[in-house]
Enzyme design. Structure first.
Site, PDB file in Angstrom:
ATOM      1  N   LEU A  70       0.875  -1.188   0.000  1.00  0.00           N
ATOM      2  CA  LEU A  70       0.000   0.000   0.000  1.00  0.00           C
ATOM      3  C   LEU A  70       0.902   1.225   0.000  1.00  0.00           C
ATOM      4  CD1 LEU A  70      -2.568  -1.090   2.773  1.00  0.00           C
ATOM      5  CD2 LEU A  70      -2.530  -1.676   0.324  1.00  0.00           C
ATOM      6  N   ASP A  91       7.060  15.073  14.825  1.00  0.00           N
ATOM      7  CA  ASP A  91       7.594  13.810  14.299  1.00  0.00           C
ATOM      8  C   ASP A  91       8.422  13.101  15.393  1.00  0.00           C
ATOM      9  OD1 ASP A  91       8.557  12.128  11.808  1.00  0.00           O
ATOM     10  OD2 ASP A  91      10.391  12.776  12.807  1.00  0.00           O
ATOM     11  N   LYS A 146       7.809   9.420  17.572  1.00  0.00           N
ATOM     12  CA  LYS A 146       8.834   8.383  17.725  1.00  0.00           C
ATOM     13  C   LYS A 146       9.127   8.140  19.209  1.00  0.00           C
ATOM     14  CE  LYS A 146      10.646   9.489  13.167  1.00  0.00           C
ATOM     15  NZ  LYS A 146      11.486  10.421  12.407  1.00  0.00           N
ATOM     16  N   GLY A 154      15.096   8.588   4.101  1.00  0.00           N
ATOM     17  CA  GLY A 154      15.535   8.265   2.739  1.00  0.00           C
ATOM     18  C   GLY A 154      14.769   7.051   2.253  1.00  0.00           C
TER      19      GLY A 154
END
Ligand SMILES: NC(=O)c1ccc[n+]([C@@H]2O[C@H](COP(=O)([O-])OP(=O)(O)OC[C@H]3O[C@@H](n4cnc5c(N)ncnc54)[C@H](O)[C@@H]3O)[C@@H](O)[C@H]2O)c1
Ligand SMILES: N[C@@H](CCO)C(=O)O
Ligand code: NA
Length: 434
Positions: free
Chosen positions: A12, A202, A206, A309
């Protein structure tokens, strides 16, 4: 030629990470089949627009906009769409059908983790998410498996590459935040809307994921104290450098004792902090990530590398994919998320750490004594004091404290602000890593 059984993999999302996962899955298919003991058949890639221009060329017939149909009959679903919806609904559907799910979606896990883990456990499926924290760097599996027999005391993470790039740039070039952000945007590190990164959102997601895993406790995203880097100034970075420190945006997950009740709790927080230049985290430059883990028996460990990345993150996704596929071959239920400790998550006021407070005062007899009294009255012990005369009749004091309770420090700052000898609180930063 060995005749393997085949496992159906539904992908997905075919963006930065998804396209690389698909490419590697196709290119390394035979080798992965040997490692898994089953062929991994990519049955399709759900995207928003089948005809969108893509950097990675893959067979057009793989693409579909119908994610719901794609996941029917899949053995493993890899969710790389991002965001909360439709990712949540699709992941729940996949898990409830008995498929294992691999995701890189930190927002989804930090917000809906408990619901998803419960859905997985009910059917014995596995939900894996190595790529969701610090991209390619192995940190989820080390915490979940390698350190499963130890007791994690503290995690200090540089888990956002964009903000590390910006702070590093400010440190090495003397640039201010806006200029460093402009470079990060130009080089493609920062998004067009950089709020999630520079606002610390963000990193907070985490932190919630790492704290939950490390302390066997559900840590909701709402309980993570969050401060971004938007108010970090070139002057702060310069004076930190002179004092032998570097400013880093840290995600901190810590086991601590509630100072009011004496009971054990945990803290999860994100803020820019001073880190001693001799600490291993100070050597993390550019957009790299690093997670420094302190465990009772293992001591200090550091996990370092590329936190983002497309292709790097795809490595972590494929690692999870191979692991869950092996489980399919061998059989047995997936690894459930452990929340048995259920420790209370303590508010920021109960955190105990060190501080560096920079204040501008009038340069007159007795001022130092007044300032020292304010710290003492709030039970904050001064460890270091440096004074410099800034302009005629004014002086700058940089006060380093011993460990103190955050609420006591906040009251000290309020009292300093109200004092007639203080003209300005120039900066308050926590000192971490000691
Ligand atoms: N890019 C990174 O460096 C990186 C690093 C770590 C984690 N992640 C995470 O990986 C995930 C994917 O990130 P990305 O950078 O590849 O994103 P991206 O925006 O490049 O790709 C998203 C893909 O999802 C597809 N998509 C969007 N909405 C959809 C829908 N409703 N139905 C079907 N497909 C849909 C898009 O067509 C696109 O192919 C995110 O959760 C992100 O946080 C990314
Ligand atoms: N925006 C994130 C990408 C990985 O989550 C970063 O800068 O590190
Ligand atoms: Na990772």
């Amino acid at each position: 030629m060995i005749a393997y059984r085949s496992l159906r993999v539904a992908l997905l999302g075919g963006g930065s990470v998804g396209s690389q996962v698909a490419r590697l899955l196709i290119e390394h298919g035979p080798e992965l089949a040997q490692r898994v003991g089953a062929e991994l058949e990519l049955v399709g890639i759900a995207v928003r627009d089948v005809d969108a221009k893509r950097d990675v060329e893959l067979p057009r017939e793989l693409y579909t906009t119908d994610a719901e149909t794609l996941i029917l009959g899949a053995d493993v679903v890899v969710e790389l769409i991002g965001g909360l919806e439709p990712a949540r609904t699709l992941v729940l559907q996949a898990l409830r059908s008995g498929a294992d799910v691999v995701t890189a979606n930190k927002a989804l896990l930090a917000t809906h983790g408990p619901e998803l883990f419960e859905a997985a456990e009910q059917v014995g499926a596995q939900l894996s998410y190595e790529a969701a924290v610090a991209g390619a760097i192995p940190i989820i599996r080390p915490l979940r498996e390698s350190l499963a027999g130890d007791r994690v005391k503290r995690i200090l993470g540089i888990v956002n590459g964009t903000t590390n790039f910006i702070l590093d740039r400010m440190d090495t070039s003397g640039a201010d935040l806006d200029d460093a952000l402009a470079v990060a945007t130009e080089l493609g590190y920062a998004e067009a809307d950089p709020t999630a990164d520079i606002g610390g959102y963000d990193a907070a997601q985490k932190a919630a994921i790492l704290a939950s895993l490390a302390f066997h406790t559900t840590v909701p995203i709402e309980s993570v104290h969050r401060e971004g880097i938007t108010s970090v100034t070139a002057a702060q970075i310069e004076s930190a450098r002179k004092a032998g420190y570097v400013v880093k945006l840290l995600a901190i997950c810590e086991r601590l004792t509630d100072p009011d009740t004496g009971e054990e709790g945990v803290s999860a927080r994100v803020y820019p902090a001073l880190v001693d230049r001799r600490h291993p985290l100070a050597a993390v430059h550019g957009a790299n990530n690093a997670v420094f883990v302190e465990a009772e028996a293992a001591g200090s460990l550091m996990f370092y590398g590329a936190g983002a990345g497309g292709v790097e993150t795809a490595s972590a996704v494929l690692g999870d994919l191979v692991a869950v596929a092996r489980r399919h071959v061998v059989g047995g239920p997936g690894l459930a998320e452990s929340t048995h400790a259920s420790l209370p998550v303590l508010e920021i006021g109960k955190v105990i750490t060190r501080y560096a407070v920079t204040i501008e005062v009038t340069d007159e007899p007795g001022v130092l004594a007044t300032v020292a009294r304010i710290f003492a009255d709030h039970e904050v012990s001064v460890e270091q004091l440096e004074q410099s005369v800034s302009a005629a009749g004014t002086a700058t004091l940089v006060i380093g404290t011993h460990h103190a309770r955050e609420s006591a420090l906040a009251e000290t700052v309020t009292a300093l602000e109200a004092s007639p000898v203080v003209s300005q609180i120039a900066s308050v930063l926590r000192v971490e890593g000691a």
